[in-house]
Design a protein around this motif. Structure first.
Motif, PDB file in Angstrom:
ATOM      1  N   VAL A 256     -12.383  -5.007   6.716  1.00 51.75           N
ATOM      2  CA  VAL A 256     -12.396  -3.664   6.134  1.00 51.75           C
ATOM      3  C   VAL A 256     -12.586  -3.781   4.627  1.00 51.75           C
ATOM      4  CG1 VAL A 256     -11.074  -1.554   5.752  1.00 51.75           C
ATOM      5  CG2 VAL A 256     -10.960  -2.706   7.973  1.00 51.75           C
ATOM      6  N   ASP A 257     -13.638  -3.153   4.116  1.00 50.04           N
ATOM      7  CA  ASP A 257     -13.938  -3.204   2.682  1.00 50.04           C
ATOM      8  C   ASP A 257     -13.366  -2.023   1.912  1.00 50.04           C
ATOM      9  OD1 ASP A 257     -15.572  -5.616   2.713  1.00 50.04           O
ATOM     10  OD2 ASP A 257     -16.990  -4.428   3.871  1.00 50.04           O
ATOM     11  N   GLY A 258     -13.024  -0.947   2.615  1.00 52.04           N
ATOM     12  CA  GLY A 258     -12.435   0.227   1.977  1.00 52.04           C
ATOM     13  C   GLY A 258     -11.850   1.127   3.036  1.00 52.04           C
ATOM     14  N   VAL A 259     -10.898   1.960   2.638  1.00 47.02           N
ATOM     15  CA  VAL A 259     -10.241   2.827   3.614  1.00 47.02           C
ATOM     16  C   VAL A 259      -9.929   4.179   2.986  1.00 47.02           C
ATOM     17  CG1 VAL A 259      -7.926   1.950   3.059  1.00 47.02           C
ATOM     18  CG2 VAL A 259      -8.320   3.016   5.272  1.00 47.02           C
ATOM     19  N   THR A 260     -10.052   5.222   3.800  1.00 50.14           N
ATOM     20  CA  THR A 260      -9.563   6.552   3.440  1.00 50.14           C
ATOM     21  C   THR A 260      -8.512   6.946   4.462  1.00 50.14           C
ATOM     22  OG1 THR A 260     -11.700   7.195   2.522  1.00 50.14           O
ATOM     23  CG2 THR A 260     -10.163   8.969   3.055  1.00 50.14           C
ATOM     24  N   PHE A 261      -7.309   7.247   3.978  1.00 57.29           N
ATOM     25  CA  PHE A 261      -6.206   7.647   4.853  1.00 57.29           C
ATOM     26  C   PHE A 261      -5.644   8.971   4.375  1.00 57.29           C
ATOM     27  CE2 PHE A 261      -1.580   7.946   5.377  1.00 57.29           C
ATOM     28  CZ  PHE A 261      -1.476   7.906   6.760  1.00 57.29           C
ATOM     29  N   THR A 262      -5.434   9.881   5.312  1.00 56.72           N
ATOM     30  CA  THR A 262      -4.751  11.142   5.027  1.00 56.72           C
ATOM     31  C   THR A 262      -3.559  11.246   5.963  1.00 56.72           C
ATOM     32  OG1 THR A 262      -6.891  12.144   4.523  1.00 56.72           O
ATOM     33  CG2 THR A 262      -5.012  13.624   4.755  1.00 56.72           C
ATOM     34  N   GLY A 263      -2.376  11.430   5.409  1.00 54.65           N
ATOM     35  CA  GLY A 263      -1.181  11.507   6.247  1.00 54.65           C
ATOM     36  C   GLY A 263       0.075  11.499   5.406  1.00 54.65           C
ATOM     37  N   SER A 264       1.161  11.020   5.995  1.00 54.66           N
ATOM     38  CA  SER A 264       2.458  11.086   5.335  1.00 54.66           C
ATOM     39  C   SER A 264       2.565  10.063   4.205  1.00 54.66           C
ATOM     40  CB  SER A 264       3.577  10.832   6.352  1.00 54.66           C
ATOM     41  OG  SER A 264       3.609   9.468   6.733  1.00 54.66           O
ATOM     42  N   PHE A 265       3.456  10.347   3.280  1.00 52.17           N
ATOM     43  CA  PHE A 265       3.692   9.463   2.135  1.00 52.17           C
ATOM     44  C   PHE A 265       4.150   8.087   2.602  1.00 52.17           C
ATOM     45  CE2 PHE A 265       6.573   7.629  -1.017  1.00 52.17           C
ATOM     46  CZ  PHE A 265       5.777   7.634  -2.150  1.00 52.17           C
ATOM     47  N   ASP A 266       5.094   8.042   3.533  1.00 54.15           N
ATOM     48  CA  ASP A 266       5.659   6.767   3.974  1.00 54.15           C
ATOM     49  C   ASP A 266       4.602   5.889   4.634  1.00 54.15           C
ATOM     50  OD1 ASP A 266       8.122   7.498   3.006  1.00 54.15           O
ATOM     51  OD2 ASP A 266       8.896   8.188   4.941  1.00 54.15           O
ATOM     52  N   VAL A 267       3.811   6.467   5.539  1.00 52.56           N
ATOM     53  CA  VAL A 267       2.770   5.689   6.217  1.00 52.56           C
ATOM     54  C   VAL A 267       1.695   5.254   5.220  1.00 52.56           C
ATOM     55  CG1 VAL A 267       0.971   5.746   7.983  1.00 52.56           C
ATOM     56  CG2 VAL A 267       3.201   6.775   8.450  1.00 52.56           C
ATOM     57  N   GLY A 268       1.313   6.148   4.327  1.00 55.17           N
ATOM     58  CA  GLY A 268       0.290   5.828   3.348  1.00 55.17           C
ATOM     59  C   GLY A 268       0.724   4.730   2.391  1.00 55.17           C
ATOM     60  N   MET A 269       1.974   4.779   1.955  1.00 54.37           N
ATOM     61  CA  MET A 269       2.457   3.738   1.047  1.00 54.37           C
ATOM     62  C   MET A 269       2.520   2.383   1.741  1.00 54.37           C
ATOM     63  SD  MET A 269       2.776   4.737  -2.035  1.00 54.37           S
ATOM     64  CE  MET A 269       3.805   3.440  -2.735  1.00 54.37           C
ATOM     65  N   LYS A 270       2.917   2.380   3.001  1.00 56.94           N
ATOM     66  CA  LYS A 270       2.917   1.113   3.757  1.00 56.94           C
ATOM     67  C   LYS A 270       1.501   0.569   3.888  1.00 56.94           C
ATOM     68  CE  LYS A 270       4.398  -1.141   8.028  1.00 56.94           C
ATOM     69  NZ  LYS A 270       3.153  -1.884   8.206  1.00 56.94           N
ATOM     70  N   MET A 271       0.555   1.465   4.169  1.00 59.43           N
ATOM     71  CA  MET A 271      -0.840   1.043   4.270  1.00 59.43           C
ATOM     72  C   MET A 271      -1.334   0.485   2.933  1.00 59.43           C
ATOM     73  SD  MET A 271      -4.172   3.235   5.484  1.00 59.43           S
ATOM     74  CE  MET A 271      -3.541   3.466   7.143  1.00 59.43           C
ATOM     75  N   PHE A 272      -0.967   1.144   1.854  1.00 56.85           N
ATOM     76  CA  PHE A 272      -1.348   0.694   0.518  1.00 56.85           C
ATOM     77  C   PHE A 272      -0.831  -0.720   0.258  1.00 56.85           C
ATOM     78  CE2 PHE A 272      -0.504   0.432  -4.080  1.00 56.85           C
ATOM     79  CZ  PHE A 272      -1.758   0.726  -4.581  1.00 56.85           C
ATOM     80  N   GLN A 273       0.425  -0.950   0.628  1.00 53.84           N
ATOM     81  CA  GLN A 273       1.028  -2.270   0.423  1.00 53.84           C
ATOM     82  C   GLN A 273       0.396  -3.314   1.333  1.00 53.84           C
ATOM     83  OE1 GLN A 273       5.024  -1.045   1.131  1.00 53.84           O
ATOM     84  NE2 GLN A 273       5.239  -0.067  -0.861  1.00 53.84           N
ATOM     85  N   ASP A 274       0.186  -2.949   2.606  1.00 55.53           N
ATOM     86  CA  ASP A 274      -0.451  -3.889   3.535  1.00 55.53           C
ATOM     87  C   ASP A 274      -1.865  -4.223   3.097  1.00 55.53           C
ATOM     88  OD1 ASP A 274       1.829  -3.842   5.069  1.00 55.53           O
ATOM     89  OD2 ASP A 274       1.023  -2.510   6.620  1.00 55.53           O
ATOM     90  N   PHE A 275      -2.574  -3.206   2.617  1.00 53.60           N
ATOM     91  CA  PHE A 275      -3.974  -3.373   2.237  1.00 53.60           C
ATOM     92  C   PHE A 275      -4.109  -4.242   0.991  1.00 53.60           C
ATOM     93  CE2 PHE A 275      -8.348  -1.536   1.546  1.00 53.60           C
ATOM     94  CZ  PHE A 275      -8.818  -1.800   2.820  1.00 53.60           C
ATOM     95  N   GLY A 276      -3.023  -4.332   0.223  1.00 57.34           N
ATOM     96  CA  GLY A 276      -3.048  -5.159  -0.977  1.00 57.34           C
ATOM     97  C   GLY A 276      -2.844  -6.638  -0.709  1.00 57.34           C
ATOM     98  N   LYS A 277      -2.488  -6.975   0.497  1.00 57.27           N
ATOM     99  CA  LYS A 277      -2.226  -8.383   0.839  1.00 57.27           C
ATOM    100  C   LYS A 277      -3.525  -9.063   1.273  1.00 57.27           C
ATOM    101  CE  LYS A 277       2.447  -7.152   2.313  1.00 57.27           C
ATOM    102  NZ  LYS A 277       3.348  -6.965   3.484  1.00 57.27           N
ATOM    103  N   ARG A 278      -4.473  -9.091   0.377  1.00 54.80           N
ATOM    104  CA  ARG A 278      -5.795  -9.624   0.657  1.00 54.80           C
ATOM    105  C   ARG A 278      -6.169 -10.650  -0.394  1.00 54.80           C
ATOM    106  NH1 ARG A 278      -8.511  -5.643   3.679  1.00 54.80           N
ATOM    107  NH2 ARG A 278      -7.042  -4.931   5.254  1.00 54.80           N
ATOM    108  N   ASN A 279      -7.334 -11.216  -0.237  1.00 62.52           N
ATOM    109  CA  ASN A 279      -7.795 -12.191  -1.221  1.00 62.52           C
ATOM    110  C   ASN A 279      -8.316 -11.536  -2.496  1.00 62.52           C
ATOM    111  OD1 ASN A 279      -9.822 -11.160   0.414  1.00 62.52           O
ATOM    112  ND2 ASN A 279     -11.175 -12.920   0.131  1.00 62.52           N
ATOM    113  N   TYR A 280      -8.589 -10.223  -2.442  1.00 59.12           N
ATOM    114  CA  TYR A 280      -8.935  -9.482  -3.651  1.00 59.12           C
ATOM    115  C   TYR A 280      -8.686  -7.991  -3.419  1.00 59.12           C
ATOM    116  CZ  TYR A 280     -13.418  -8.951  -1.123  1.00 59.12           C
ATOM    117  OH  TYR A 280     -14.379  -8.700  -0.183  1.00 59.12           O
TER     118      TYR A 280
END
Length: 524
Positions: A256-280
């Motif tokens: 996945v090179d990019g993502v758009t998520f619309t939803g709750s704050f808690d789920v979105g923040m978790k996604m943001f944190q998970d998505f940051g665990k990459r090589n860049y």
């Protein structure tokens, strides 16, 4: 309907043809409920070993569709297909991409009644909100196409280096990222899938779409519009299944090179944190809800304020990130406004959302239904009083669905947590303030900053726009105090915990979020 343009601001007095077309579509749809729908991966209809029944919140006995319970393998297959299609799609001239996306938007408009009827039955929106969601999707796609054309493909000649004896040409080009993931919510399943999907596609990205489980059916019907428009196999892929398994596999994938998520704050923040665990670092566009205030001055037109607050508090049963969930009223007009709100809210018709006279349908599922009961009990225990509502509806048809009363709460102390917690239900708190400064202090004292409304004098309006911490702001608007944004008119996006990009959908700066810049320097 030649003179009528459907938007959230104009939907309150539609032509008769809109009602007739919708009624006919509902009748046809109810005769064909319960069909099985597949996922779409690399242009192929894909079934899973497990299925799930998509029940209507209007009547839970109704099975609207049988959907696929996809797993992590389906997630990987969809990403692989999108990756394979990316070189072809990204090198398709932007003019051709625009042509295909405009065709998809046109198909959405052609199918508006069938899609609107499906929306009402699956989401619980009343007929005009359902039709509005569908039309907004087409307009969002059209707007992305317009922006691509207006900016001539985002290819810009820059300045020439002052090199003696050389000719240096510098060209800025915006190019797509690659494989884009769209994870969409239940409340606007068409617009909040089709809007970001259209932007990603026009920009040259390929897609994997993962809808909310509660609204998988209507999103499949959207994907059919993309496919039927002639968008090539593998460019748009559609998977359904639990967020905890299939959804997490998508978020965790390095494909996945990019993502758009619309939803709750808690789920979105978790996604943001998970998505940051990459090589860049990779782009992530988040829209994470709101706790939207309406400020009412002693100089307000209270008739306008009443209509605008009612529409924004209870449209779609309060299940909007833009819903008016807090009303702050200056002391001298508090009693008058509260009386008006009570009288108007008491007249709202709750029932089958496909019915012409219904204003509020059911909430989306049993979890939301139970949350409503729990919040009302918490309000009762916390000292709040119910101006109207406060109960679930029972008896007859109400026992078959998830029907909650439109609820205004007064006398709840400002210290209570529900003044800051997004309930996402037809519950709005009303508070009395001494002056506008106190109102603004309370309005801004939340993590969110999505929408906000104001009713007062022209001079106060300028003060409000300057002080409020929100991305979408309205003043003296009867069509909706905090709701009703439309592409090309009111770009939609939030500040603080409500959004991550600082650029609003349906506006000038949104489409470039789906591309990154390359500067090309050639010295002759």
């Amino acid at each position: 309907m030649a003179d009528f343009k459907l938007t959230y601001a104009t939907m309150f007095n539609p032509p008769e043809e809109l009602h007739a077309g919708f009624d006919k579509a509902v009748e046809k749809l109810k005769k064909n409920m319960g069909q099985e729908y597949t996922m779409l991966i690399d242009g192929k209809e894909v079934k899973a070993d497990e299925k799930f029944d998509d029940h209507s919140p209007v009547n839970t006995d109704w099975v609207l569709a049988k959907m696929q319970k996809g797993n992590s393998k389906h997630a990987q297959d969809a990403l692989t297909a999108a990756r394979k299609a990316f070189p072809m799609w990204s090198h398709t001239p932007w003019q051709k991409r625009v042509e295909l996306l405009r065709k998809a938007a046109s198909l959405i408009e052609e199918r508006i009644f069938d899609l609107g009827a499906a929306m009402a039955l699956e989401v619980g929106k009343n007929r005009m909100e359902s039709l509005g969601d569908v039309q907004e999707t087409a307009d969002l796609i059209y707007y992305s196409c317009y922006q691509m054309e207006k900016n001539d493909g985002y290819i810009v000649e820059m300045g020439k280096d002052p090199l003696v004896g050389y000719d240096a040409r510098n060209v800025s080009v915006l190019r797509p990222y690659g494989v884009w993931l769209v994870v969409s919510p239940f409340n606007f399943p068409f617009a909040l899938t089709g809007g970001p999907a259209g932007a990603a596609l026009v920009a040259g990205n390929t897609l994997v779409i993962k809808p909310a489980t509660d609204t998988a059916w209507i999103v499949r019907l959207l994907v059919d519009c993309f496919r039927d428009a002639g968008i090539p196999d593998g460019v748009v892929n559609f998977v359904t299944g639990p967020g905890s398994t299939l959804g997490q596999a998508l978020v965790d994938s390095s494909e996945v090179d990019g993502v758009t998520f619309t939803g709750s704050f808690d789920v979105g923040m978790k996604m943001f944190q998970d998505f940051g665990k990459r090589n860049y670092v990779r782009p992530i566009i988040l829209e994470l809800g709101g706790k939207n205030p309406v400020v009412v001055s002693k100089n307000a037109d209270l008739e306008r304020a009443t209509i605008g607050i009612i529409r924004s508090a209870f449209g779609l049963q309060g299940q909007k990130c833009s819903a008016a969930s807090r009303v702050l009223v200056e002391d001298s007009v508090y009693d008058d406004l509260v009386g008006r709100l009570k009288e108007t809210a008491s007249k709202l018709v709750i029932g089958d959302p496909t019915d012409r006279n219904t204003y509020n349908g059911p909430v989306v599922n049993k979890s939301s239904y139970n949350d409503f009961k729990d919040f009302c009990e918490e309000i009762n225990q916390g000292g709040g009083k119910f101006l109207v509502g406060g109960n679930v509806k029972t008896g007859g048809m109400f026992d078959k669905g998830y029907y909650c009363e439109s609820t205004f709460v007064v006398d709840l102390p400002f210290s209570h947590r529900l003044w800051k917690h997004e309930m996402f239900l037809p519950i709005t708190t009303i508070g009395r303030v001494k002056n506008m400064d106190e109102a603004m202090s309370i309005a801004n004292d939340v993590n969110y900053g999505l929408t906000a409304g104001f009713y007062g004098s022209p001079e106060e309006t300028e003060w409000f726009f300057d002080k409020i911490e929100a991305g979408v702001t309205y003043a003296n608007r009867p069509q909706g105090a905090t709701t009703g944004a439309w592409p090309g008119f009111q770009p939609f996006g939030g500040w603080k915990g409500s959004g991550s990009s600082g650029k609003n959908a349906g506006g000038h700066y949104y489409l470039p979020l789906y591309m990154h810049e390359q500067i090309r320097t050639l010295v002759k």
